[in-house]
Design an enzyme around this catalytic site. Structure first.
Site, short mmCIF file in Angstrom:
data_model
loop_
_atom_site.label_atom_id
_atom_site.label_comp_id
_atom_site.label_asym_id
_atom_site.label_seq_id
_atom_site.Cartn_x
_atom_site.Cartn_y
_atom_site.Cartn_z
N GLY A 43 35.22 98.94 89.31
CA GLY A 43 35.17 98.28 90.62
C GLY A 43 36.44 98.53 91.41
O GLY A 43 37.46 98.96 90.87
N CYS A 44 36.37 98.25 92.69
CA CYS A 44 37.49 98.58 93.58
C CYS A 44 38.69 97.67 93.34
O CYS A 44 39.80 98.14 93.09
CB CYS A 44 37.04 98.56 95.04
SG CYS A 44 36.17 97.07 95.54
#
EC number: 1.2.1.38
Lengths: 317, 317, 317, 317
Positions: D127-128
């Site tokens: 995920g970012c």
């Protein structure tokens, strides 16, 4: 490898040129000159370059080069040329406005002067608004169809350069819009000259209202004039004119400026209303409107594929 | 009518003060002093004021006044007080940080020092981040519950003033975020002093990471510390503490900074996670964080209803 | 006190109207109707209202009222009027476009129809772009000087309403600019009708290129047409025309939209270039372009001072 | 050439992947599947691609491929894998969160799992926010130094995807800031798992306050924890840890998010205050935080130089 020198590398167009050339497969940067930043790493001014290069700004230039880019403020290119002797073997690309009206130089808009650029020794790189407006109007001029034209256009803040000023103060510019140099923008002279290259008898007004946008990159312009062509014919003419030009595209879809931001492209969109042909164009003012076009010109001047080093990922958002 | 003088009226807090006072039913502006703008209309600097007043900036001040607002740069208030003799009959409200740690002045946070303000002759108006953080933490200090606290907060660009600079250059700040003065913000001293007014034994860290936001107005902070209270109790304590304070409200809904922008309000929102009580507060840095609070203090000092002239329409968008 | 009802109070214009009326000294809100939000606090939709009122949205309306504001989507006002019987004693102000071309209603632009508005029972409140363009052109029409006109204008995103859509998606709109409804904006009909009220023989094009700006509030337009007047004469005519109108001001300084944002003002600026008179105007689309003008009309309809409740602090930044 | 298929190509991560792969010298896109856009040109959804490709979205996928990217919404990857039989010869890179906690897959953070990725058949792309926070903390975990940590971080709006919603409405988000999922962000589980890969006994809180920024691209986080190392030692450890990782750089200069926007880089900056080591990191959420890292993983899985096709020009402004 093409050996490149950059004069005035600490500003926006200089930085953008460095970003492009570091990834260019056929060019290498010999030096980046800057009076104010000499002795510092390039990434001290252009922080994103950390990890790309350890090169430093230098105070002086030399001419053991293939091409020299002038990225100084307007007026300083002419001073530089007067004060310095550049070897004839060194090609020059000037990003300032100093030589754009000089008939002894090639005006470096590839969609107008591609062949002349290929053999040029000195190219005057077009202005950002000039690029957008010329690309919107050249096919009309090419067909002798140019008439009085009405243009509105909005530019990002990077067009105003790196020096802080009232009109680039965030507290003022954010969430704001305003006009400037209404009907008197300094690019109008080079626009008129370029259009008259095709349609020498053109004497009508180019009515241009420039807006300061509250975004950083990009220019969107809307131009309209009377035109007897039906829309389909206009689209056909425009597509034909730009056929073979790898960066300029006629789109059938509505235009927004982020479609071209962080690329060297120009998108053009046509509509017909009230008997007017409306032509819109969008570019990134720092790329197709400045440093990207400068590299495109370098490619042409050195016999490279025009798109070399310019296949850029759009930021899109 | 309260006769008001403003020293340093060409900056952001001075302009905001003028906007408020022109609509204040019990005050009238006697003069607005500015060295740089003397002789020009107020609306030459604060363009929105066209149609509100034909008043001009003046070079000198006088003391035929009820209250004098000092809106100069930090450090200049002290110089002004040393160089000038202000009549005892003239109350002073200083918006700079010069006297905020001076025990002989009243620190003008009405939610902390309302009674003292009513009889004060000299009020040191709190800083913007200080106001937001103190309002988030005062009820804890009031109950002796303050512990080491972790604070992140973001401020709009107007906090940095009217002078253009690198960190307020639109081309840099737009679409950007960054921190500054991490753990060392200049407001920490007045924050600590204010909290210790309630909890004198407080010696823990106030760990504060300030962010520069890419918006113009407003401050949002999030603070958390260990707290044994269940959330309901914390909410009850906060609502009780702010009961009767007309600008500070505890909201049960998620907070965003535009809920208070262009108002004199502070909104506070509480959550409980990982054993931490998280308190968020939002203010407009130029109003509750500066000129609005200054007018609130003036109202208190002159026996007016605290909200007089401060029922402002939120911009909301 | 004027008893006010609002139909459709959960949208942007409804919310703005509530914000204005809560501070209006001569009006009180009887009810705010909303189908979608009935039973919830006003501040559940309009969060900034926390601390201002505990009023709730109601599902039904009643006519124990002095004035009813219709703040629904375009087309719904007509449906409402067909489905409901409103007492003759209740004045109506409609913010949608439904009745703006209806000759039996008064078109509520005070700078055009102030006297008619004073005795009106039903006022059709003008559109936002319409307000800006009409105020820019009315003095020309008033003198029979209107010719073909070229208009570019940019609007904030709140003009597109509260429902999320592709063109108001932050990821798309931020840092972007685009046009829409080029030469065909839905306000052109009411603009033409208003101008022809003064100059009935006007049949020329109003060429209008509307832009979507990446800001939330405000409209800035630039209009130009041939005009024989010297600039001084034009300025004189405009100032004379707007003399006595308390919200519309001719400014000698360059215009930017934030000069009027969060106010009910319209600023107008004139220039002369290429034989064209260029007129620019700036308004807040939600205030002078919608709810502020609606309150201005209410003031006129009830014999109040036109500015009552509308002396708003500009946000300025 | 690596034959690539993309499932779910009409969203943001799909679009970004297409942009990267069209310029990737060792990969070619076989198909881009999209249920909603099947039959339309890629540039109908991703308008910037006009002039790059005439490829169309297809409704179905096939497995005549070397690698398949899953770019659907969270939860849909698992559904896809259950409903479809993908040949063992086809490597899979999943950009959703579905398999990030699955021990049978490789978690594709090259700075943590480069060797495992090289031989992986299925990579779960991080995920970012997870990427940013893990890169800020991994060197501490690697040295067993991880303690309770305090993190604030701000993300651009593209993290919220292409579907319009209240929190991505321009009128709300512009000029605004707010928090969400305070202390409970869905990436915390993968962050903890990744950190425990080095420091299995880690059980302390990761206190994370996520902010919604009013920009489109990028993540900046600030994390701090107690640390006995002097700053110089911390910098040394971090530089040593990331030595040989071509995208992650420790910078001595202040960080802002635009330094890495539109690149696959992560910049890290260290400070020491109050006994706390503060580590900041910045990435582009769509590149190093999603599609760029996915291509980086593809490069590793196919034995290519890690940076192939990822030498991107920063937008910088």
């Amino acid at each position: 490898m093409i050996k490149v020198g950059i004069i005035g590398g600490a500003g926006y167009t200089g930085g953008e040129l460095i970003r492009l050339l570091l990834n260019h497969p056929e060019a290498e940067i010999s030096f980046v000159q800057s009076r104010s930043q000499a002795g510092k790493k390039l990434y001290s001014s252009h922080n994103d370059l950390l990890g790309e290069t350890e090169m430093e700004f230098v105070p002086e230039w030399h001419s053991d080069l293939d091409v020299l880019f002038l990225c100084m403020g307007h007026g300083d290119s002419m001073k530089f040329m007067e004060a310095n002797q550049v070897d004839d073997s060194v090609k020059i690309i000037d990003l300032a406005h100093d030589y754009r009206l000089d008939d002894s130089k090639v005006y470096g808009l590839p969609e107008l002067n591609r062949e002349a650029t290929k053999s040029a020794n000195f190219v005057a790189n077009p202005g950002c608004f000039a690029t957008a407006i010329e690309l919107a109007l050249l096919p009309l001029a090419h067909n002798g169809m140019l008439k009085e034209v009405h243009v509105s256009g909005t530019t990002g803040s990077t067009g105003a350069g790196v020096m802080p000023s009232d009109s680039t103060h965030f507290s003022w510019r954010n969430n704001n819009i305003s006009t400037y140099k209404e009907f008197q923008h300094q690019h109008l002279a080079e626009i008129r000259k370029s259009l008259m290259q095709y349609q020498p008898w053109f004497e009508n007004n180019i009515n241009f209202v420039p807006y300061r946008g509250n975004f950083t990159r990009g220019i969107l312009i809307s131009a309209y004039q009377y035109c007897e062509w039906p829309l389909e014919e206009a689209v056909r003419v425009y597509k034909e004119y730009y056929d073979g030009h790898p960066f300029t595209w006629v789109t059938d879809s509505p235009l927004d400026v982020k479609q071209v931001v962080n690329t060297n492209k120009c998108f053009i969109h046509l509509q017909m209303h009230n008997g007017y042909l409306m032509v819109q164009s969008a570019i990134d003012n720092l790329l197709k409107g400045a440093s990207g076009q400068a590299v495109q010109n370098m490619n042409l001047m050195f016999g490279l594929e025009e798109t070399t080093g310019l296949k850029l990922k759009a930021s899109a958002f």
